[in-house]
Enzyme design. Structure first.
Site, short mmCIF file in Angstrom:
data_model
loop_
_atom_site.label_atom_id
_atom_site.label_comp_id
_atom_site.label_asym_id
_atom_site.label_seq_id
_atom_site.Cartn_x
_atom_site.Cartn_y
_atom_site.Cartn_z
CG ASP A 188 6.32 -16.88 17.06
OD1 ASP A 188 5.50 -16.80 16.49
OD2 ASP A 188 6.82 -16.52 17.57
CD GLU A 194 13.28 -15.97 19.35
OE1 GLU A 194 13.98 -15.79 18.42
OE2 GLU A 194 12.66 -16.84 19.70
CE LYS A 249 5.18 -18.11 13.08
NZ LYS A 249 5.94 -17.46 13.53
NE ARG A 286 -3.28 0.25 3.24
CZ ARG A 286 -4.43 0.38 3.49
NH1 ARG A 286 -5.15 1.35 2.92
NH2 ARG A 286 -5.46 -0.51 3.20
CG ASP A 344 7.70 -23.95 9.94
OD1 ASP A 344 9.44 -23.53 10.28
OD2 ASP A 344 7.19 -24.37 10.44
CG HIS A 345 11.94 -19.46 8.79
ND1 HIS A 345 11.14 -19.29 9.76
CD2 HIS A 345 13.39 -19.69 9.56
CE1 HIS A 345 11.89 -19.22 11.72
NE2 HIS A 345 13.16 -19.22 11.09
CG HIS A 347 8.81 -22.62 13.12
ND1 HIS A 347 8.87 -22.50 12.04
CD2 HIS A 347 9.05 -20.70 14.04
CE1 HIS A 347 8.91 -21.26 12.02
NE2 HIS A 347 9.06 -20.49 12.55
CE LYS A 380 9.55 -14.21 20.45
NZ LYS A 380 10.89 -14.20 19.26
CE LYS A 419 15.93 -21.88 11.51
NZ LYS A 419 16.84 -20.65 11.82
#
Ligand code: BG6
Length: 495
Positions: free
Chosen positions: A240, A221, A153, A46, A182-183, A245, A345, A187
């Site tokens: 998440d 993380e 996702k 946009r 799904d990244h 994952h 996290k 890997k």
């Protein structure tokens, strides 16, 4: 893999993912000479940008995030001469005529052979609208070239919305045109799981309930939610990280060998794992799933905010930033073997790893060095320092038979004659080549939602379901240790 001429159309092109991941990954493909001769990128969003303003922004992204970030500016500019931008209101069907017109224009300059990938890197609320409007312009039909759609996702917010989204997508695309990304599956070390297991004769005979005591998968993380509070506060760690994952990783750890390396065979075996996940009972939900939320703390002199103080997070938020759980897979191979998953996290470090805990030798013949647990562990490190480590017992030199653990350690970085592609680079290449092995099937995504849905319901419905606070920079709520059976066993705490 053969990659034919094509265009990559990115919706949500002014967003963070395009800037940090997608364009840098496409640039790396360019540097590796993996792009086809006829190729162009069309960014759609946009926000209003001229082509040159958009390219300027993308150049910065490349110089910060690409593998070849130090490439000569003329190289970057040459790549960017294939990158274009148009601004449309994606909520309005008629505006998609501009996408069609721009593609037709690019077609004549770049010879794209009418092959298009539509990459949806937008808020999920647009996932059903964009396909509909592309269809409205006749852009989804494959009579002249291929048409593929990549969906980022989160794929759904719960089981019902995931099912609905699958339905909506199938109104406009065939299943084999839909690439649910799904990244984690991009890997290198995650893909290596299959090779380690099925390409060697030594692991597979041990890879079952007879020799494995339990399996532990951690994705920790150290960062907090940063500037993603608005999204995260509606998602939480279960949605998440776990639904997508980590359950994907579970399927690769637990699957049976596919009869051949093809998308259908691999995805079929993974699907069988999802179907065999033992549903949580009421008691399991209470005892075997732990959620936490980080609270303010000072770590090495640095003041870290609590989750509720983060930007765009509700002051009374009950969203979990940490989940640990124990579950079982009801099949022949895994009966009775607990699987432990943990993610969070603001934990002390960033590490993702799979730890296979083998059963000890039947009798303890030798004295173990003090403080050494003497476990046989196979650790598959996904991040950082990708590699494999086998912990095994050896004799301590000298008289007697004292035993201590040693490491057999392989680091991917030692393969320095090999270029390791980034996850997005790998997945984009696959999509460009029409290989969906590493993408998720609609039915598989629904199975993973089926597994986590009872947890979401329990947290939603039972106001007494505990949400444990844990100080930022710690390993999460202490009670997570109680999940693991056996006094001797606790989570591995990698440094
Ligand atoms: C994303 C999550 O999908 O994966 C993030 O939304 C998370 O919250 C990230 O940080 C982790 O991926 P990686 O590749 O950095 O381990």
């Amino acid at each position: 893999k053969k990659v034919v001429n094509q265009a990559l159309v990115i919706f949500g092109a002014s967003g963070d993912l395009t800037y940090r991941k997608l364009i840098p990954a496409v640039f790396d493909l360019y540097m590796n000479e993996s792009l086809p001769k006829g190729f162009a990128v069309l960014g759609v969003s946009r926000s209003s940008f001229s082509d040159s303003a958009f390219r300027q922004k993308m150049k910065k992204g490349i110089q910060e995030f690409a593998h070849y970030k130090d490439a000569k500016p003329v190289k970057i500019d040459d790549f960017l001469s294939k990158v274009f931008y148009i601004s449309i209101d994606t909520q309005k069907g008629e505006e998609y005529a501009h996408v069609k017109a721009k593609l037709a224009e690019l077609e004549s300059t770049f010879q794209l052979d009418h092959n298009y990938i539509f990459y949806l890197s937008t808020p999920p609320s647009l996932y059903s609208l964009i396909p509909k409007y592309l269809y409205g312009q006749g852009l989804t039909l494959q009579h002249s070239g291929f048409r593929r759609i990549v969906i980022e996702k989160p794929f759904g917010h719960d089981l019902e919305s995931a099912q609905k989204l699958n339905q909506q997508l199938l109104d406009f695309f065939e299943e084999d045109q839909i690439y649910r990304i799904d990244h984690y599956l991009g890997k290198e070390t995650v893909q290596n799981l299959m090779v380690t297991r099925f390409g060697n004769g030594i692991y597979e005979p041990l890879w079952n309930r007879r020799y494995i005591q339990h399996v532990e998968i951690t994705a920790a993380e150290s960062i907090g939610v940063e500037d993603r509070g608005g999204y995260y506060d509606h998602a939480g760690a279960l949605r998440d990280m776990i639904q997508n994952h980590l359950l994907q990783v579970v399927s690769l750890v637990a699957m049976e060998p596919p009869s051949k390396i093809s998308a259908d065979d691999i995805r079929y075996e993974k699907m069988k794992v999802f179907r065999a996940l033992r549903p949580f009972t009421k008691l399991d939900l209470k005892n075997n799933v732990i959620r936490g939320q980080y609270t303010e703390a000072t770590v090495r002199g640095k003041q870290l905010k609590g989750y509720r103080e983060e930007k765009d997070v509700k002051k009374t938020s009950r969203t979990e930033t940490y989940v640990a759980m124990k579950f079982f897979i009801d099949n022949w191979r895994w009966e009775g073997v607990p699987f432990y998953l943990r993610t969070g996290k603001r934990l002390p470090t960033r590490v993702s790893e799979i730890v296979i805990h083998f059963k000890p030798s039947p009798t303890r013949l030798f004295k173990q060095t003090e403080g050494d647990k003497g476990e046989n562990l196979l650790i598959l490190r996904i991040h950082p320092d990708e590699g494999i480590l086998l912990k095994t017992g050896m004799k301590v030199p000298g008289s007697g038979y004292e035993m201590k653990s040693v490491n057999m350690d392989f680091h991917y970085s030692e393969l320095n004659d090999h270029y390791i592609p980034g996850a997005y680079e790998r997945l984009l290449t696959d999509c460009m080549a029409g290989d969906n092995t590493l993408y998720m099937q609609g039915v598989a995504v629904e199975e993973t939602w089926k597994f986590v849905q009872p947890i979401l319901d329990y947290w939603e419905e039972d106001k007494d379901a505990p949400l444990h606070g844990y100080p930022a920079g710690s390993w999460g709520p202490d009670c997570a240790d109680d999940l693991i059976d056996g006094k001797e066993n606790i989570w591995r705490y990698p440094c």
